[in-house]
Design a protein around this motif. Structure first.
Motif, PDB file in Angstrom:
ATOM      1  N   TRP A   1     144.490 170.924  83.355  1.00  0.00           N
ATOM      2  CA  TRP A   1     143.333 171.500  82.757  1.00  0.00           C
ATOM      3  C   TRP A   1     142.785 170.729  81.824  1.00  0.00           C
ATOM      4  N   ILE A   2     143.658 170.030  81.018  1.00  0.00           N
ATOM      5  CA  ILE A   2     142.727 168.956  79.901  1.00  0.00           C
ATOM      6  C   ILE A   2     142.531 167.651  80.524  1.00  0.00           C
ATOM      7  N   ALA A   3     143.357 167.389  81.708  1.00  0.00           N
ATOM      8  CA  ALA A   3     143.266 165.924  82.156  1.00  0.00           C
ATOM      9  C   ALA A   3     141.956 166.028  82.987  1.00  0.00           C
ATOM     10  N   ALA A   4     141.627 167.343  83.552  1.00  0.00           N
ATOM     11  CA  ALA A   4     140.552 167.331  84.702  1.00  0.00           C
ATOM     12  C   ALA A   4     139.394 167.478  83.722  1.00  0.00           C
ATOM     13  N   GLN A   5     139.425 168.089  82.476  1.00  0.00           N
ATOM     14  CA  GLN A   5     138.177 168.384  81.709  1.00  0.00           C
ATOM     15  C   GLN A   5     137.966 166.775  81.234  1.00  0.00           C
TER      16      GLN A   5
ATOM     17  N   LYS B   1     137.951 163.680  84.094  1.00  0.00           N
ATOM     18  CA  LYS B   1     137.119 163.888  85.111  1.00  0.00           C
ATOM     19  C   LYS B   1     138.088 163.707  86.568  1.00  0.00           C
ATOM     20  N   LEU B   2     139.298 163.803  86.769  1.00  0.00           N
ATOM     21  CA  LEU B   2     140.133 163.775  87.820  1.00  0.00           C
ATOM     22  C   LEU B   2     139.580 164.706  88.730  1.00  0.00           C
ATOM     23  N   ASP B   3     139.780 164.185  90.145  1.00  0.00           N
ATOM     24  CA  ASP B   3     139.621 165.306  91.200  1.00  0.00           C
ATOM     25  C   ASP B   3     141.104 165.614  91.597  1.00  0.00           C
ATOM     26  N   PRO B   4     141.345 166.897  91.841  1.00  0.00           N
ATOM     27  CA  PRO B   4     142.756 167.417  92.162  1.00  0.00           C
ATOM     28  C   PRO B   4     142.841 167.081  93.559  1.00  0.00           C
TER      29      PRO B   4
ATOM     30  N   GLY C   1     152.836 169.508  90.737  1.00  0.00           N
ATOM     31  CA  GLY C   1     152.513 170.776  91.406  1.00  0.00           C
ATOM     32  C   GLY C   1     151.945 171.737  90.436  1.00  0.00           C
ATOM     33  N   MET C   2     152.491 171.791  89.024  1.00  0.00           N
ATOM     34  CA  MET C   2     151.778 172.685  88.319  1.00  0.00           C
ATOM     35  C   MET C   2     150.726 172.430  87.491  1.00  0.00           C
ATOM     36  N   MET C   3     150.355 170.955  87.313  1.00  0.00           N
ATOM     37  CA  MET C   3     148.922 170.346  86.485  1.00  0.00           C
ATOM     38  C   MET C   3     148.070 170.724  87.764  1.00  0.00           C
ATOM     39  N   ILE C   4     148.272 170.801  88.916  1.00  0.00           N
ATOM     40  CA  ILE C   4     147.174 171.044  89.941  1.00  0.00           C
ATOM     41  C   ILE C   4     146.437 172.343  89.809  1.00  0.00           C
ATOM     42  N   ILE C   5     147.378 173.233  89.448  1.00  0.00           N
ATOM     43  CA  ILE C   5     146.855 174.754  89.074  1.00  0.00           C
ATOM     44  C   ILE C   5     145.750 174.498  87.898  1.00  0.00           C
ATOM     45  N   GLY C   6     146.197 173.827  86.887  1.00  0.00           N
ATOM     46  CA  GLY C   6     145.248 173.587  85.745  1.00  0.00           C
ATOM     47  C   GLY C   6     143.977 172.805  86.194  1.00  0.00           C
ATOM     48  N   MET C   7     144.280 171.600  86.954  1.00  0.00           N
ATOM     49  CA  MET C   7     143.195 170.845  87.374  1.00  0.00           C
ATOM     50  C   MET C   7     141.966 171.694  88.114  1.00  0.00           C
ATOM     51  N   THR C   8     142.561 172.495  89.120  1.00  0.00           N
ATOM     52  CA  THR C   8     141.575 173.602  89.806  1.00  0.00           C
ATOM     53  C   THR C   8     140.946 174.681  88.954  1.00  0.00           C
ATOM     54  N   LEU C   9     141.727 175.027  88.049  1.00  0.00           N
ATOM     55  CA  LEU C   9     141.142 176.199  87.142  1.00  0.00           C
ATOM     56  C   LEU C   9     139.968 175.526  86.232  1.00  0.00           C
ATOM     57  N   SER C  10     139.945 174.350  85.897  1.00  0.00           N
ATOM     58  CA  SER C  10     139.045 173.534  85.272  1.00  0.00           C
ATOM     59  C   SER C  10     137.538 173.633  86.002  1.00  0.00           C
ATOM     60  N   GLN C  11     137.547 173.737  87.281  1.00  0.00           N
ATOM     61  CA  GLN C  11     136.538 173.799  88.276  1.00  0.00           C
ATOM     62  C   GLN C  11     135.905 175.217  88.689  1.00  0.00           C
ATOM     63  N   VAL C  12     136.910 176.241  87.907  1.00  0.00           N
ATOM     64  CA  VAL C  12     136.767 177.751  88.261  1.00  0.00           C
ATOM     65  C   VAL C  12     135.524 178.340  87.493  1.00  0.00           C
TER      66      VAL C  12
ATOM     67  N   GLU D   1     143.706 171.401 100.373  1.00  0.00           N
ATOM     68  CA  GLU D   1     143.732 170.274 101.625  1.00  0.00           C
ATOM     69  C   GLU D   1     142.465 171.028 102.969  1.00  0.00           C
ATOM     70  N   LEU D   2     142.806 172.439 102.895  1.00  0.00           N
ATOM     71  CA  LEU D   2     142.027 172.804 104.252  1.00  0.00           C
ATOM     72  C   LEU D   2     140.455 173.296 103.894  1.00  0.00           C
ATOM     73  N   GLY D   3     140.232 173.363 102.431  1.00  0.00           N
ATOM     74  CA  GLY D   3     138.945 173.938 101.965  1.00  0.00           C
ATOM     75  C   GLY D   3     138.716 175.329 102.249  1.00  0.00           C
ATOM     76  N   ILE D   4     139.767 176.235 101.994  1.00  0.00           N
ATOM     77  CA  ILE D   4     139.665 177.477 102.101  1.00  0.00           C
ATOM     78  C   ILE D   4     139.813 178.319 100.602  1.00  0.00           C
ATOM     79  N   GLN D   5     138.819 178.486  99.896  1.00  0.00           N
ATOM     80  CA  GLN D   5     138.949 179.341  98.793  1.00  0.00           C
ATOM     81  C   GLN D   5     139.907 178.702  97.686  1.00  0.00           C
ATOM     82  N   PRO D   6     139.947 177.548  97.185  1.00  0.00           N
ATOM     83  CA  PRO D   6     140.756 177.202  96.500  1.00  0.00           C
ATOM     84  C   PRO D   6     140.684 177.750  95.021  1.00  0.00           C
ATOM     85  N   GLN D   7     139.411 178.092  94.603  1.00  0.00           N
ATOM     86  CA  GLN D   7     139.294 178.657  93.298  1.00  0.00           C
ATOM     87  C   GLN D   7     139.899 180.149  92.975  1.00  0.00           C
ATOM     88  N   LYS D   8     139.674 181.027  94.423  1.00  0.00           N
ATOM     89  CA  LYS D   8     140.317 182.129  94.169  1.00  0.00           C
ATOM     90  C   LYS D   8     141.714 181.952  94.188  1.00  0.00           C
TER      91      LYS D   8
END
Length: 311
Positions: A23-27, A30-33, A199-210, A274-281
């Motif tokens: 989450w910190i890395a993305a915030q 500004k990394l794109d997960p 694998g765990m960091m990508i959760i936080g990176m995605t949450l930064s955009q939620v 990867e497929l573009g199906i509701q990653p934030q949810k």
């Protein structure tokens, strides 16, 4: 087999800290997960599984475990998809079906397996985990892709996944008693840790955009319920059934129970992205189940080990 909750506290909190780090890395950076998700699917996961297979040494019994977990995961996902496709949107139903057949057995569960199990138990866990991984990138990926793509497009995407070919290569080399050079195996040692960290960091990176608009109580509750109610019951029943049919090694019993209590798979976010199906949810549901893990895993395992007589 004794289970000390304090022995799990450190690793569980460490894994949660990786989410915060993402989450910190993305915030801040500004990394794109999305490129990281692609890297995990097409490079890091295949190398991690290949190394595990070559180190474990494929045997018919181990491969039977892989097949059994693949069939179990696929059946659960197909049943959930059939029951939910008319109750949720097409993409939500696809993502829910994918998540129902898997769990965070790699990024989250594997470090815990190293703590709780002896080497032979870790090998058993890896081959069980492999069945779930193969489900993720075949049946699970297909169900997810069908939430957005046609049958032909979905099958083409599956055919491009390297994990399938990595698995076949490892089986071929094992059957021929060919082991990669020691230098190669040593070089591959970096991949399991990278697999867990990213694998765990990508959760936080995605949450930064939620945003709060992505919260879906019914969807999150369904995902968490499937992971922490259905899976523990299924794996507990499987262990009790195997004990009734004949002797069951404590290592295999513990490995199976651990598979049943890990949180939702981070690959739910990876595949959704990867497929573009509701990653934030998907990320919100994964976060909730991951935050519950330090409380539920020691509690569930202690109760299940006592019930099965493995404690």
């Amino acid at each position: 087999m004794d289970l000390a909750p304090e022995a799990l506290a450190g690793p569980l909190l460490m894994l949660l800290s990786y989410v915060g780090l993402g989450w910190i890395a993305a915030q801040r950076l500004k990394l794109d997960p999305r490129p990281i998700a692609t890297l995990l699917v097409y490079l890091i996961a295949p190398f991690t599984i290949f190394r595990a297979l070559m180190n474990g040494g494929s045997t018919p019994n181990y491969l039977l475990l892989t097949l059994a977990l693949f069939i179990l995961s696929s059946l659960m996902a197909l049943i959930v998809h059939r029951l939910t496709r008319h109750r949720f949107g097409e993409q939500e139903a696809a993502l829910l079906a994918f998540s129902s057949g898997t769990g965070n057995t790699g990024y989250f569960g594997l470090p815990i397996a190293f703590i709780l199990l002896p080497p032979e138990g870790v090998t058993l866990y890896l081959f069980c985990m492999l069945g779930i991984n193969i489900y993720e990138f075949t049946v699970g990926f297909y169900l997810s892709a069908r939430g957005r793509f046609s049958v032909r497009e979905s099958l083409i995407k599956i055919s491009r996944l390297p994990l399938i070919y990595t698995f076949l290569l490892a089986l071929l080399l094992s059957s021929l008693n060919i082991m990669p050079p020691a230098e190669v195996m040593h070089a591959l040692e970096v991949f399991p840790a990278t697999y867990t960290l990213l694998g765990m960091m990508i959760i936080g990176m995605t949450l930064s955009q939620v945003t709060l608009a992505a919260w879906d109580t019914r969807f999150v509750a369904s995902c968490v319920g499937l992971r922490y109610l259905l899976w523990p019951l299924v794996m507990l029943a499987a262990v009790l059934l195997l004990q009734w049919l004949g002797p069951l090694s404590p290592e295999l019993g513990m490995a199976m129970l651990l598979l049943g209590v890990v949180p939702m798979a981070s690959n739910v976010v990876v595949v959704a992205m990867e497929l573009g199906i509701q990653p934030q949810k998907g990320a919100l549901a994964v976060l909730v189940s991951t935050l519950l893990a330090p409380l539920l895993i020691p509690l569930y395992l202690s109760f299940m080990l006592h019930l099965t007589g493995l404690s």
